[in-house]
Design an enzyme around this catalytic site. Structure first.
Site, short mmCIF file in Angstrom:
data_model
loop_
_atom_site.label_atom_id
_atom_site.label_comp_id
_atom_site.label_asym_id
_atom_site.label_seq_id
_atom_site.Cartn_x
_atom_site.Cartn_y
_atom_site.Cartn_z
N SER A 131 30.07 102.24 -51.65
CA SER A 131 29.80 100.81 -51.58
C SER A 131 30.98 100.03 -52.19
CB SER A 131 28.47 100.50 -52.27
OG SER A 131 28.00 99.22 -51.94
N ASP A 142 22.88 102.67 -42.52
CA ASP A 142 23.32 101.63 -43.46
C ASP A 142 23.38 100.28 -42.75
OD1 ASP A 142 24.64 100.04 -45.36
OD2 ASP A 142 26.00 101.66 -45.96
N HIS A 178 21.64 102.36 -46.88
CA HIS A 178 22.69 102.20 -47.88
C HIS A 178 22.31 102.85 -49.21
CE1 HIS A 178 26.37 100.43 -49.44
NE2 HIS A 178 25.70 100.00 -50.49
#
Length: 362
Positions: free
Chosen positions: A155, A309, A338
């Site tokens: 991320s 995601d 995610h």
């Protein structure tokens, strides 16, 4: 106690006390003062402190270093608990693993632990590039490290991984951005803005000058609900993953997991991280030309998006992967979306471990 509070002579008027950000919950970590850090957007972090967790032994050549930057809201503790260890791909018996908490995450210099006048709602804007320049200063000037066997992060950690590979191509031998992009998309910018707005629209936020996160409870709850929407996938809910994780209903999951996670965090810290997440873009180092920026990468790179995601979809990651010389796309399959990054999907980590082992062996 706030780490290093006495050193900076913080008072109740200067900082927001928050016991969540402590050695007891997130340690052990070391504090490193890297000096004054001028910021790309203007302003300076004076006496910038980086909270660093180190595992494994640095070899004599100082070339067995793996760097892990942290993601939004996360600290070095979750990386320690989920991603590293003896016999793992990120093997603490073989590598010296350095986890650096990003600026604004509550352990390193952040809005809530910075003394006035530049703390809280006056904390300056920080970019991904500022994080990476700070980490580079730490590694080269403080720790004497000039080569990285691997930079890996998920991320916002992936954003920093890309920044490292583009900004310091001769230092990074391998790179593994997981569930993140080199340039944030307009769609993701807009969604992240809703996370910010959820917090700042709470009257208790008071322009960033609240006495306690509890004053911003409604905003933090809205923020947590938005993460419940986008952090997981529709399939996560359809396949009963909440029940598998021990939650009896949607309300139980939202309140006791999502809000339980975010509700103790400092709102200004979350906003600091969200602002730089929105503006992550390695093309800034090449006059706005993303292809030229990614063309600078010399590292062996595996780009690893997560199949479901909704922040950083596979197609976005694949487009960028094609711009990196020799990079390979390795999709990680998980209906957790995610937040598969949390490691709760038992099928997720074996995939990731396999790709990292292959990358490290290359």
């Amino acid at each position: 106690m706030i780490p290093y509070a006495n050193k900076h002579k913080m008072t109740g008027d200067d900082v927001t006390e928050n016991a969540y950000y402590s050695q007891d919950l997130h340690g052990p970590y070391e504090m490193h003062d890297i000096g004054d850090l001028p910021l790309e957007e203007g302003g300076t972090l004076r006496g910038c402190q980086l909270a660093v967790a180190r595992h494994g032994t640095l070899n004599a050549a100082k070339d067995n270093v793996i760097l892990i930057p942290t993601w939004y809201s996360g600290t070095s503790k979750i990386m320690e608990q989920v991603y590293i260890g003896p016999g793992r791909a990120l093997d603490t018996d073989k590598y010296h693993i350095i986890i650096v908490n990003q600026i604004g995450n509550g352990l390193s210099t952040s809005p809530h632990n910075t003394a006035g006048p530049s703390g809280a709602g006056h904390f300056p804007h920080v970019r991904i590039g500022d994080d990476v320049r700070a980490q580079h200063r730490l590694l080269t000037e403080k720790l004497g490290i000039s080569s990285l066997a691997l930079v890996v992060g998920g991320s916002m950690g992936a954003q920093q991984t890309y920044e490292w590979a583009v900004r310091y191509p001769d230092m990074v031998r391998r790179a593994a951005p997981i569930a993140g992009t080199a340039r944030n998309t307009q769609h993701d910018f807009l969604f992240t803005q809703t996370l910010v707005d959820a917090i700042t629209s709470d009257p208790g936020f008071n322009h960033g000058f609240y006495a306690s996160p509890a004053d911003v409870r409604a905003g933090l709850l809205r923020h947590a609900k938005m993460w419940a929407v986008m952090g997981w996938s529709t399939e996560f809910y359809q396949h009963g993953r909440m029940a598998q994780l021990g939650f009896s209903s949607l309300d139980d999951f939202v309140v006791n997991f999502m809000f339980g996670y975010f509700g103790v965090m400092d709102p200004n810290d979350l906003i600091c991280m969200a602002w730089k997440w929105q503006r992550g873009d390695v093309a800034r180092m090449a006059g706005g030309d993303l292809a030229a920026a990614l063309g600078r990468v010399k590292a062996k790179m595996f780009v690893m998006p997560i199949s479901h995601d909704m922040f950083f979809p596979v197609a976005d990651c694949e487009r960028e992967c094609k711009l990196v010389p020799g990079a390979q796309l390795r999709v990680l399959n998980s209906i957790d979306g995610h937040l598969a990054l949390f490691g709760a999907d038992p099928g997720f980590m074996p995939q990731l471990e396999g790709h990292l082992r292959e990358l490290l062996a290359s």
